[in-house]
Design a protein around this motif. Structure first.
Motif, PDB file in Angstrom:
ATOM      1  N   VAL A 114      44.677  34.075  40.999  1.00 22.64           N
ATOM      2  CA  VAL A 114      45.438  34.627  42.119  1.00 22.64           C
ATOM      3  C   VAL A 114      46.933  34.522  41.822  1.00 22.64           C
ATOM      4  N   ASP A 115      47.343  33.429  41.228  1.00 19.07           N
ATOM      5  CA  ASP A 115      48.746  33.229  40.869  1.00 19.07           C
ATOM      6  C   ASP A 115      49.147  34.283  39.832  1.00 19.07           C
ATOM      7  N   GLU A 116      50.155  35.100  40.164  1.00 18.86           N
ATOM      8  CA  GLU A 116      50.534  36.213  39.283  1.00 18.86           C
ATOM      9  C   GLU A 116      50.981  35.762  37.903  1.00 18.86           C
ATOM     10  N   GLU A 117      51.726  34.692  37.824  1.00 18.56           N
ATOM     11  CA  GLU A 117      52.201  34.229  36.514  1.00 18.56           C
ATOM     12  C   GLU A 117      51.032  33.742  35.649  1.00 18.56           C
ATOM     13  N   ALA A 118      50.127  32.976  36.253  1.00 21.97           N
ATOM     14  CA  ALA A 118      48.954  32.492  35.513  1.00 21.97           C
ATOM     15  C   ALA A 118      48.075  33.669  35.094  1.00 21.97           C
ATOM     16  N   ALA A 119      47.904  34.642  35.992  1.00 24.20           N
ATOM     17  CA  ALA A 119      47.090  35.822  35.671  1.00 24.20           C
ATOM     18  C   ALA A 119      47.718  36.606  34.528  1.00 24.20           C
ATOM     19  N   ARG A 120      49.025  36.777  34.553  1.00 25.72           N
ATOM     20  CA  ARG A 120      49.725  37.504  33.483  1.00 25.72           C
ATOM     21  C   ARG A 120      49.573  36.786  32.146  1.00 25.72           C
TER      22      ARG A 120
END
Length: 162
Positions: A50-56
């Motif tokens: 869900v966290d955008e930075e972790a997903a990226r």
């Protein structure tokens, strides 16, 4: 999945159209190297967090391998279609409607399942299908999407038989 051979019957015209779709899918995957903003590719490598930075970061680390595996699956599907996807020079030839049998070992059947599902995801993205209500079965633009769903459903049933 059972370790048995699945025999898939397709008309030669279906096999030829499917081969063309798989080639176009492979081209899309190849082109994705230069275009990481394509929403269809994003559907093939969904966010793991869900966290955008972790997903990226996760996508950065895994996307190339995942897309390589999808390309390998597509190549396996094309190889299994073989001569059944060859079109005669005369497109009015009744041979186009003849049934061809495509034999799928367990690894190839899995590649078919993943590839058909992935192509449907790409088409859904291109057609704007996010939820089932976005799909109009009476709209001819959805014909290939529906046909792939029909073939995918039949293949799932075939590999799921005990």
């Amino acid at each position: 999945m059972n370790a048995r051979i699945v025999v898939l019957e397709l008309s030669r015209i279906e096999a030829a159209h499917l081969a063309r779709l798989v080639v176009q899918f492979g081209d899309l995957l190849q082109d994705s190297i230069a275009d990481d903003e394509d929403p269809a590719i994003a559907r093939l490598v969904p966010a793991a967090y869900v966290d955008e930075e972790a997903a990226r970061e996760f996508r950065r680390l895994t996307e190339a391998d995942l897309l390589d595996r999808r390309r390998d699956d597509a190549e396996r599907v094309l190889a299994s279609l073989g001569d059944s996807a060859a079109l005669p020079e005369d497109l009015d030839d009744p041979a186009l409607l003849e049934q061809a049998q495509v034999r799928l070992d367990p690894l190839t059947a899995r590649a078919w399942l993943r590839t058909l599902a992935a192509i449907r995801l790409v088409l859904a993205s291109r057609l704007g299908i996010e939820v089932a209500e976005d799909h109009d079965p009476d709209d001819p633009r959805f014909g290939i999407y529906d046909w792939l769903g029909y073939r995918l459903d039949g293949l799932v049933a075939a590999v799921d038989i005990d």
